[in-house]
Design an enzyme around this catalytic site. Structure first.
Site, mmCIF file in Angstrom:
data_model
loop_
_atom_site.group_PDB
_atom_site.id
_atom_site.type_symbol
_atom_site.label_atom_id
_atom_site.label_comp_id
_atom_site.label_asym_id
_atom_site.label_seq_id
_atom_site.Cartn_x
_atom_site.Cartn_y
_atom_site.Cartn_z
ATOM 1 N N ARG A 70 0.864 -1.191 0.000
ATOM 2 C CA ARG A 70 0.000 0.000 0.000
ATOM 3 C C ARG A 70 0.889 1.225 0.000
ATOM 4 O O ARG A 70 1.802 1.338 0.834
ATOM 5 C CB ARG A 70 -0.879 -0.021 1.246
ATOM 6 C CG ARG A 70 -1.915 1.076 1.290
ATOM 7 C CD ARG A 70 -2.699 1.024 2.588
ATOM 8 N NE ARG A 70 -3.484 -0.184 2.713
ATOM 9 C CZ ARG A 70 -3.891 -0.686 3.891
ATOM 10 N NH1 ARG A 70 -3.590 -0.080 5.010
ATOM 11 N NH2 ARG A 70 -4.610 -1.791 3.933
ATOM 12 N N ARG A 139 -1.373 6.864 9.775
ATOM 13 C CA ARG A 139 -1.616 6.378 8.409
ATOM 14 C C ARG A 139 -1.684 7.548 7.429
ATOM 15 O O ARG A 139 -1.518 8.701 7.794
ATOM 16 C CB ARG A 139 -2.923 5.588 8.391
ATOM 17 C CG ARG A 139 -2.947 4.382 9.338
ATOM 18 C CD ARG A 139 -2.056 3.276 8.815
ATOM 19 N NE ARG A 139 -2.173 2.047 9.600
ATOM 20 C CZ ARG A 139 -3.097 1.105 9.407
ATOM 21 N NH1 ARG A 139 -4.027 1.248 8.474
ATOM 22 N NH2 ARG A 139 -3.104 0.011 10.148
ATOM 23 N N LYS A 203 -3.461 1.783 15.004
ATOM 24 C CA LYS A 203 -3.325 2.806 13.954
ATOM 25 C C LYS A 203 -3.888 4.148 14.391
ATOM 26 O O LYS A 203 -4.683 4.223 15.330
ATOM 27 C CB LYS A 203 -4.031 2.327 12.703
ATOM 28 C CG LYS A 203 -5.498 1.988 12.888
ATOM 29 C CD LYS A 203 -6.013 1.247 11.676
ATOM 30 C CE LYS A 203 -7.316 0.523 11.979
ATOM 31 N NZ LYS A 203 -7.718 -0.367 10.885
ATOM 32 N N LYS A 205 -5.459 7.683 12.542
ATOM 33 C CA LYS A 205 -5.905 8.227 11.251
ATOM 34 C C LYS A 205 -6.249 9.709 11.371
ATOM 35 O O LYS A 205 -6.928 10.111 12.313
ATOM 36 C CB LYS A 205 -7.134 7.454 10.771
ATOM 37 C CG LYS A 205 -6.853 5.977 10.511
ATOM 38 C CD LYS A 205 -8.098 5.243 10.060
ATOM 39 C CE LYS A 205 -7.755 3.808 9.665
ATOM 40 N NZ LYS A 205 -8.953 3.042 9.261
ATOM 41 N N CYS A 427 -15.308 -3.106 0.682
ATOM 42 C CA CYS A 427 -13.904 -3.402 0.986
ATOM 43 C C CYS A 427 -13.457 -4.614 0.164
ATOM 44 O O CYS A 427 -14.286 -5.328 -0.390
ATOM 45 C CB CYS A 427 -13.747 -3.666 2.483
ATOM 46 S SG CYS A 427 -14.349 -5.291 2.956
ATOM 47 N N CYS A 433 -8.094 -10.777 2.002
ATOM 48 C CA CYS A 433 -8.023 -10.211 3.347
ATOM 49 C C CYS A 433 -8.150 -11.321 4.386
ATOM 50 O O CYS A 433 -9.153 -12.042 4.415
ATOM 51 C CB CYS A 433 -9.114 -9.172 3.562
ATOM 52 S SG CYS A 433 -9.050 -8.548 5.257
ATOM 53 N N CYS A 472 -16.099 -7.794 7.190
ATOM 54 C CA CYS A 472 -15.963 -8.054 8.633
ATOM 55 C C CYS A 472 -16.247 -6.752 9.364
ATOM 56 O O CYS A 472 -16.358 -5.696 8.747
ATOM 57 C CB CYS A 472 -14.570 -8.609 8.948
ATOM 58 S SG CYS A 472 -13.304 -7.358 9.228
ATOM 59 N N CYS A 476 -13.642 -1.214 7.031
ATOM 60 C CA CYS A 476 -12.735 -0.418 6.193
ATOM 61 C C CYS A 476 -13.474 0.481 5.196
ATOM 62 O O CYS A 476 -12.951 1.516 4.815
ATOM 63 C CB CYS A 476 -11.765 -1.334 5.452
ATOM 64 S SG CYS A 476 -10.639 -2.211 6.553
HETATM 65 FE FE1 SF4 Z 1 -10.678 -6.988 5.467
HETATM 66 FE FE2 SF4 Z 1 -12.579 -6.499 7.239
HETATM 67 FE FE3 SF4 Z 1 -11.217 -4.438 6.191
HETATM 68 FE FE4 SF4 Z 1 -12.909 -5.776 4.698
HETATM 69 S S1 SF4 Z 1 -13.434 -4.560 6.527
HETATM 70 S S2 SF4 Z 1 -10.820 -5.211 4.106
HETATM 71 S S3 SF4 Z 1 -12.744 -7.845 5.455
HETATM 72 S S4 SF4 Z 1 -10.391 -6.049 7.502
#
Ligand code: SF4
Length: 570
Positions: A70, A139, A203, A205, A427, A433, A472, A476
């Protein structure tokens, strides 16, 4: 079995984030050890494997390892040359794909261990780094990416670069390992005056918004700066927000998404802004939970202490008196898509990029087309928080030629997609991931097809609803402020959130838990019908959900009265 080393001790013993990386880079394996893997995140890379390739199951040595890198892109701003180097790397070492993240960065997937050094050197040659793009550290600093010639707004955008420099780690391990390629010289390890030897508990931000354009979702950052202007458009200063964050853990009521809260007002002076953001970071460093990573974000300190105590502790670390936060007008959000004036007679073009994924597929040759345009017209590039791309500094005389290239490469323009697709985010989730519980990016096109069909059937095909999906609860793609959020909960099942808003100023609430993918749109259809029939003039879907109340919505949707298994708020 040897006891697993804690991440806190891995960091503390890493000699400026080097740890075992230099030796393991030489060892001929295709992967790194657990300790090195954790430190690699600070260097902007994740060791991953395709979870669907069952080559070796649980044994690290038999998995097909690859790396995601990244890059840090302050304010989302890249030169044409920097963009093209990213594109070259995607071809040379990656999976022929670039991915724009929700923090205005690029991710490139599929790089092998033996290619990491060349990748980082290529980036370094055009002054792009990956250091600090991941890991327990500040970040990428986000800011509105829209090209402008207004000096007041340029000054606001410049703070993304000022703060990036101020919060940059001092370690020289990155340079020695990846760029020099020499063995690490311990005596040359540099101390970290800001972070200390253990860096941060988690982290950190930072996002910068204009009060009239919250495209960075400023309330979701650990530190948000909201630029306030007077009636003449002169920058008065910044409201400081502290304690936002999206991530949470299923079934853990100590964790929850949270919006940042106003802590004070800062004059638009570099020393003041830098001193304040550093002071907030040191509170996180000193008081963050280093025992429990799930509870280690700054937002939990703010939540536990309350705003008043946090402000007192912050004040003790400042050399000036913190003024009270100033009133803020109603936030709006621009996604900057389409053709726009940038203020100097030139244009910029915002193109929608579904899930930020820049690739070629059959006639749809987005990556090749972008490359052709950027190479030929030397357009600076901006990455947006909605994972879209802006091409800047375009002479109006070049617009027809660019339009022709967009047609030739079958690149979608904003007028060709529905509003619900325009504002959707997902995401990456599966298959790369490691934390993904469900699909997100790969299934959102199907979900949006269903949404579009449902809205068309209701006779409101052009209505905009902000839909976000993650694999999850880490969130993100910032699903907890969407009007409709889908958060991966169990295999093929999601927690459904309702009631955020387009301006990003309100948390959505858990509406229904463990909804199977196939039931998501059917569950929502009766609520969308009620919205169509009962909404006040111009009332957005999320606002309607909050006004109608979840009891009413649950009756209409014929679902259980109480949602379970989701966060309790704060
Ligand atoms: Fe991975 Fe969870 Fe972030 Fe999606 S929200 S990229 S599944 S860590």
């Amino acid at each position: 079995m040897a006891k697993k080393q804690s991440l806190e001790s891995i960091k503390a013993e890493s000699a400026g984030l080097a740890g075992p990386i230099p030796e393991e880079l030489q060892n001929g394996d295709a992967f790194f050890s657990e300790a090195a893997k954790q430190l690699l995140k600070f260097h902007g890379m994740y060791q991953q494997h395709d979870r669907e390739v069952k080559r070796g199951h649980e044994d690290e040595s038999e998995r097909y390892h690859q790396f995601m890198i990244r890059t840090k892109v302050p304010g989302g701003q890249l030169t044409a040359e920097q963009y093209l180097v990213h594109d070259d790397i995607a071809s040379k070492y990656g999976t022929e794909t670039l991915r724009i993240t929700t923090r205005e960065c690029f991710q490139i997937h599929g790089i092998l261990k033996g290619e990491l050094r060349d990748t980082l050197r290529d980036l370094n040659d055009v002054l792009v780094t990956t250091l600090g793009a991941c890991g327990d550290i500040a970040r990428n600093v986000m800011a509105c990416p829209a090209p402008t010639t207004d000096p007041q707004r340029l000054a606001v955008q410049e703070y993304a670069f000022i703060l990036t420099r101020a919060l940059f780690p001092r370690t020289n391990a990155y340079h020695q390992i990846w760029l020099d390629g020499e063995p690490l010289i311990e005596e040359k390890v540099v101390e970290e005056p800001l972070y200390g030897p253990s860096y941060l508990p988690r982290k950190f931000k930072v996002g910068i918004a204009y009060a009239d354009d919250n495209c960075v979702d400023v309330f979701t950052h650990d530190v948000g700066l909201v630029a306030l202007f007077d009636a003449a458009g002169t920058l008065e200063g910044f409201n400081l927000l502290v304690g936002g964050g999206m991530g949470m853990t299923n079934q853990n009521e100590d964790t929850f998404p949270r919006l940042g809260e106003p802590m004070g007002f800062l004059l638009p002076d570099e020393a003041t802004i830098v001193e304040t953001v550093k002071a907030v970071l040191t509170i996180h460093r000193d008081y963050g939970d280093r025992e429990n990573r799930k509870h280690a974000r700054l937002k939990y300190i703010v939540s536990d202490w309350g705003v008043e105590r946090f402000r007192e502790v912050l004040q003790e670390r400042l050399s000036f008196m913190l003024e009270p936060a100033r009133p803020m007008s109603e936030f709006k959000v621009e996604d900057h898509l389409g053709w726009n004036e940038q203020g100097d007679g030139k244009l910029y073009l915002g193109l929608p990029i579904a899930s930020g994924r820049i690739f070629d597929n059959g006639d749809f040759r987005l990556r090749s087309g972008l490359r052709a345009i950027i190479e030929r017209f030397d357009t600076p590039v901006r990455l947006t928080p909605q994972q879209n791309i802006l091409l800047a500094d375009i002479d109006s005389a070049d617009r027809p030629a660019i339009e022709a290239l967009l047609d030739e490469y079958h690149i979608t323009q904003v007028g060709q997609i529905s509003s619900v697709r325009r504002y959707a985010l997902a995401c990456p989730a599966m298959p790369t991931c490691g934390l993904a519980i469900t699909e997100a990016e790969r299934v959102i096109p199907q979900l949006l097809d269903e949404f579009e069909a449902a809205l068309s059937n209701l006779g409101i095909p052009d209505e905009a609803i902000v839909v976000r999906m993650t694999g999850c609860p880490n969130g993100c793609a910032r699903p907890y402020i969407a009007e409709i959020g889908f958060v991966g909960r169990a295999l093929n099942k999601y927690t459904l959130y309702l009631g955020g808003n387009a301006a990003g100023t309100r948390l959505a609430q858990p509406f229904l838990d463990l909804v199977a993918f196939d039931d998501l749109v059917p569950t929502l259809r009766p609520i969308m019908t009620l919205w169509r029939d009962d909404a006040l003039p111009g009332e957005a879907f999320g606002d309607f959900c909050m006004r109608a109340g979840f009891d009413t919505l649950r009756q209409i949707a014929d679902v259980p009265v109480a949602a379970s298994g989701a966060y309790s708020g704060d």
